[in-house]
Design an enzyme around this catalytic site. Structure first.
Site, PDB file in Angstrom:
ATOM      1  N   LYS A  48       7.275  20.182  35.761  1.00 10.35           N
ATOM      2  CA  LYS A  48       7.419  20.514  34.310  1.00 10.35           C
ATOM      3  C   LYS A  48       7.309  19.024  33.546  1.00 10.35           C
ATOM      4  O   LYS A  48       7.724  17.970  34.014  1.00 10.35           O
ATOM      5  CB  LYS A  48       9.061  20.903  34.349  1.00 10.35           C
ATOM      6  CG  LYS A  48       9.188  22.286  34.871  1.00 10.35           C
ATOM      7  CD  LYS A  48       8.553  23.226  33.976  1.00 10.35           C
ATOM      8  CE  LYS A  48       9.079  24.882  34.578  1.00 10.35           C
ATOM      9  NZ  LYS A  48       8.348  25.723  33.680  1.00 10.35           N
ATOM     10  N   ASP A  80       1.184  31.038  29.402  1.00 16.30           N
ATOM     11  CA  ASP A  80       2.508  31.760  30.098  1.00 16.30           C
ATOM     12  C   ASP A  80       3.170  32.378  28.765  1.00 16.30           C
ATOM     13  O   ASP A  80       3.016  33.768  28.633  1.00 16.30           O
ATOM     14  CB  ASP A  80       3.472  30.814  30.779  1.00 16.30           C
ATOM     15  CG  ASP A  80       4.639  31.382  31.088  1.00 16.30           C
ATOM     16  OD1 ASP A  80       4.984  32.680  30.873  1.00 16.30           O
ATOM     17  OD2 ASP A  80       5.476  30.346  31.686  1.00 16.30           O
ATOM     18  N   ASP A  97       3.332  22.391  33.704  1.00 17.98           N
ATOM     19  CA  ASP A  97       3.822  23.275  32.643  1.00 17.98           C
ATOM     20  C   ASP A  97       4.995  22.588  31.518  1.00 17.98           C
ATOM     21  O   ASP A  97       5.742  22.013  31.830  1.00 17.98           O
ATOM     22  CB  ASP A  97       4.831  24.224  33.501  1.00 17.98           C
ATOM     23  CG  ASP A  97       5.133  25.483  32.771  1.00 17.98           C
ATOM     24  OD1 ASP A  97       4.754  25.493  31.489  1.00 17.98           O
ATOM     25  OD2 ASP A  97       5.580  26.305  33.146  1.00 17.98           O
ATOM     26  N   SER A 154       7.781  25.353  41.703  1.00 19.27           N
ATOM     27  CA  SER A 154       7.886  24.708  40.493  1.00 19.27           C
ATOM     28  C   SER A 154       8.899  23.788  40.392  1.00 19.27           C
ATOM     29  O   SER A 154      10.263  24.089  40.437  1.00 19.27           O
ATOM     30  CB  SER A 154       8.142  25.775  39.370  1.00 19.27           C
ATOM     31  OG  SER A 154       8.428  25.292  38.237  1.00 19.27           O
TER      32      SER A 154
HETATM   33  O1  OSB Z   1       7.701  28.516  32.650  1.00 20.24           O
HETATM   34  O2  OSB Z   1       7.081  29.325  34.469  1.00 20.24           O
HETATM   35  C1  OSB Z   1       7.930  28.835  33.708  1.00 20.24           C
HETATM   36  C2  OSB Z   1      11.507  29.430  35.233  1.00 20.24           C
HETATM   37  C3  OSB Z   1      12.360  29.672  34.085  1.00 20.24           C
HETATM   38  C4  OSB Z   1      11.479  30.256  33.010  1.00 20.24           C
HETATM   39  C5  OSB Z   1      10.354  29.656  32.796  1.00 20.24           C
HETATM   40  C6  OSB Z   1       9.463  29.083  33.740  1.00 20.24           C
HETATM   41  C7  OSB Z   1      10.225  29.081  35.074  1.00 20.24           C
HETATM   42  C8  OSB Z   1       9.590  28.429  36.229  1.00 20.24           C
HETATM   43  C9  OSB Z   1      10.056  28.632  37.648  1.00 20.24           C
HETATM   44  O3  OSB Z   1       8.466  27.584  36.255  1.00 20.24           O
HETATM   45  C10 OSB Z   1       9.228  29.391  38.378  1.00 20.24           C
HETATM   46  C11 OSB Z   1       9.761  30.157  39.670  1.00 20.24           C
HETATM   47  O4  OSB Z   1       9.997  29.166  40.964  1.00 20.24           O
HETATM   48  O5  OSB Z   1      10.570  30.985  39.581  1.00 20.24           O
HETATM   49 MG    MG Z   2       5.656  28.496  32.497  1.00 18.27          MG
END
Ligand code: OSB
Ligand code: MG
Length: 368
Positions: A163, A238, A188, A135
């Site tokens: 993101k 999510d 995302d 991510s």
């Molecule tokens: O929305 O998926 C999300 C991290 C912190 C809070 C929300 C999110 C995320 C990530 C990171 O996208 C995912 C990871 O590698 O742990």
């Molecule tokens: Mg997410």
């Protein structure tokens, strides 16, 4: 099992590089680590609430208080027959899913050690290693993003999530798609859009994305339904999915076609499995989301993602994508086929580095 003693550690871990989402930018990650003693065995768990309430109302600070005043008194010196009974036991505490999930994780770790079974086996996992992706936070410019993505592809990640937020979406995603025409790509938004401006996402339909994650508000299933009707690309929820009931309802109203399962968000591994089972019956793909977990939560996520319905790569990256120093002895590494091995030892299958845990702790609470 009889819970005799609990220590909570509020830890803060420096991230290797800042992580920026539509709700903010962080250079450190806070969480609460549970150390739970029962019948001579110690289990560990992780509450994934972060310092700020950007992703969820639940923060390390509020979880700490709810655990101290309400959750721990309900379970100390009590006999909990199995981790799956925790939800009922804690039903009088509304919300605080991440706090509850951290505790349930520790109970699974204890049960696994008592029975000599890995978490993967206890949960019904079927894979020895799981497909993972990375991510990628919001970068300074589309060029900087392409460069960062190239770095992760070189490391071997075969699925990229980027993101996005309003104004930092189509140009960025197009740049990545143009540079890497074949890569498995998804975005995302962490709830940054409203139905009125989500038309901006329409061009993403031409970029062959696996999914668009949580474009609208977490409490807005119905507008996700409207948006899904406007887009070809599957929406994935999510933040909106806090229970198996939410998952069922979101699918029934076509508010999404994929679900991101995070045990913390849904109140624990038992609820996560209920969502997995429902989606599997409906032929709906799921994947394991991440919350920048330490080695403790990462071990748990890997076990969960080994269940057969997790058909899309998880947000479970190698330790070195997140932290220079972790609080487990084990570091997770990426295999050349973009997978990570699921731990095989009893319980979570990781050993906690107590010196590193204590070093990272801002506050410690001893109960029982
Ligand atoms: O929305 O998926 C999300 C991290 C912190 C809070 C929300 C999110 C995320 C990530 C990171 O996208 C995912 C990871 O590698 O742990
Ligand atoms: Mg997410």
């Amino acid at each position: 099992m009889k819970i005799e003693h609990i220590i909570l550690y509020h830890v803060r871990m420096p991230l290797r590089s800042p992580f920026e989402t539509s709700f903010g930018r962080s250079e450190t990650r806070n969480c609460i680590i549970f150390e739970v003693d029962a019948e001579g065995v110690t289990g560990y768990g992780e509450c994934t609430a972060d310092y700020e309430p950007g992703y969820s109302y639940e923060t390390t600070g509020t979880s700490w208080v709810i655990l101290r005043d309400f959750i721990l008194p309900l379970i100390l010196d009590q006999d909990i027959p199995s981790p799956g009974d925790l939800k009922q036991r804690l039903a009088v505490v509304r919300g605080y899913n991440m706090a509850k999930a951290g505790l349930e994780m520790a109970l699974w770790d204890i049960l696994g050690q008592q029975q000599g079974r890995s978490l993967k086996d206890m949960l019904g996992g079927t894979r020895e290693c799981v497909d993972v992706g990375v991510s990628v936070g919001i970068q300074e410019s589309p060029e900087a993003l392409v460069k960062t993505v190239a770095g992760y592809l070189e490391k071997g990640y075969a699925r990229i999530k980027i993101k996005i937020k309003p104004g930092r979406d189509v140009a960025e995603t197009t740049a990545v798609r143009k540079s890497f025409p074949k890569v498995r790509l998804q975005v995302d938004a962490n709830s940054a859009y409203e139905l009125s401006n989500a038309g901006a996402l329409k061009p993403l339909d031409d970029l062959d994305l696996l999914l668009i994650e949580q474009p609208l508000s977490e409490d807005d299933l119905w507008d996700h339904h409207h948006l899904q009707g406007m887009l070809q690309t599957p929406l994935c929820l999510d933040e909106s999915i806090l229970s198996a009931r939410h998952a069922r309802q979101a699918l029934e109203m076509d508010a999404c076609r994929v679900i991101n399962i995070k045990p913390g968000r849904v109140g624990g591994l038992s609820e996560a499995i209920a969502i997995h089972n429902h989606c599997r019956e409906q032929d709906v793909p799921v994947w394991c989301g991440g919350m920048l977990e330490t080695g403790i939560g990462r071990a748990s996520n890997l076990a969960l993602a080994s269940l057969p319905g997790f058909t899309l790569p998880g947000d479970i990256s190698a330790t070195d994508r997140y932290y220079l120093e972790d609080i487990t002895e084990e570091r997770f590494v990426l295999n050349s086929d973009s997978t990570i091995n699921v731990p095989t030892g009893p319980g979570l299958g990781v050993r906690v580095n107590k010196a590193a845990l204590k070093k990272a702790a801002l506050e410690v609470m001893v109960a029982g």
